[in-house]
Structures are given as structure tokens and as C-alpha cells.
Design a protein around this motif. Structure first.
Motif, short mmCIF file in Angstrom:
data_model
loop_
_atom_site.label_atom_id
_atom_site.label_comp_id
_atom_site.label_asym_id
_atom_site.label_seq_id
_atom_site.Cartn_x
_atom_site.Cartn_y
_atom_site.Cartn_z
N HIS A 61 30.23 42.87 35.51
CA HIS A 61 30.88 43.88 36.35
C HIS A 61 30.30 43.87 37.75
O HIS A 61 29.17 43.45 37.97
N ARG A 63 30.05 46.57 41.02
CA ARG A 63 30.22 47.97 41.42
C ARG A 63 31.09 48.02 42.67
O ARG A 63 30.84 47.31 43.64
N ASN A 68 33.51 50.61 38.49
CA ASN A 68 33.18 49.22 38.16
C ASN A 68 34.45 48.39 38.08
O ASN A 68 35.50 48.88 37.66
N TYR A 70 35.42 45.08 36.10
CA TYR A 70 34.92 44.19 35.05
C TYR A 70 35.60 42.83 35.13
O TYR A 70 36.76 42.72 35.47
#
Length: 115
Positions: A61, A63, A68, A70
Motif C-alpha cells: 500500500h 499512503r 491507503n 492498495y
């Protein structure tokens, strides 16, 4: 979010790890809370599953602000010896197809042999 059915007890054919991975494949930006509700799991269970998947290289992931994004590794081989050679992509293709068939109205469902 739609009404969430009661949690299921007993065994199932699809593991929680596969269910979470499929939910993330469907929405790479989903919050843990939303994934937990969709998978009928606790938020803590989803956090643990995501940690498992990340530590073994199936998921990563990035940020982005407060959320997030993924990324699934589609070419990663499944863990169990009985699935030797099968990839995450092959697993997800089965689960995603199932999801499409479950939520589509009957007249829009794919029929075997139809394109």
C-alpha cells in the motif's frame, strides 16, 4: 453501504484472506471499516489479514493523504502446495466473476458459452 447480513458461523469454502483480497481488488481505496463490513469480519481481523498479505508480498500500500491505495501482486503464486502454479490473478478472476454474477440482475448475468 447496503444492509449487512448477520455474520456467518461455521466453515466456508472461501477463506477470510481470499475474501479480503477480493474486496481490495474491487476497490483499491476502500477503508478497513468498509472492507470489514463487506467481508463480515471485524476491523481488527481485516487489519491482521492485510498485514499477513503485505508481509508475504501479496499486497502493498501507498499512503495517499488520509487513505491507503492498495496494490495487489497478481503474479504471486498461491501458498498451498495443492494450488502450486496458480496465481493471485487466477484466484481473483474466479472470485470477481462470482461477484459479478451475484449482483447483476438475472437478465444481465453471463451465460456459459455466451460472450
Amino acid at each position: 453501504m447496503t444492509d449487512v447480513p448477520e455474520p456467518h458461523s461455521g466453515w466456508t469454502f472461501v477463506t477470510s484472506h481470499a475474501r479480503v483480497l477480493a474486496a481490495i481488488a474491487d476497490d483499491h481505496h476502500a477503508r478497513i471499516r468498509d472492507t470489514a463490513a463487506r467481508c463480515r469480519l471485524t476491523e481488527r481481523a481485516v487489519q491482521k489479514i492485510i498485514s499477513d498479505l503485505e508481509s508475504d508480498g501479496y499486497l502493498s500500500h501507498v499512503r495517499e493523504g488520509r487513505s491507503n491505495n492498495y496494490r495487489i501482486e497478481p503474479g504471486k503464486i498461491l501458498r498451498h502446495p495443492a494450488e502450486a502454479g496458480l496465481t493471485v490473478a487466477s484466484l481473483l478472476s474466479l472470485l470477481v466473476q462470482d461477484e459479478v454474477d451475484r449482483v447483476a440482475p438475472p437478465d444481465e448475468r453471463r451465460r456459459p458459452g455466451a460472450s
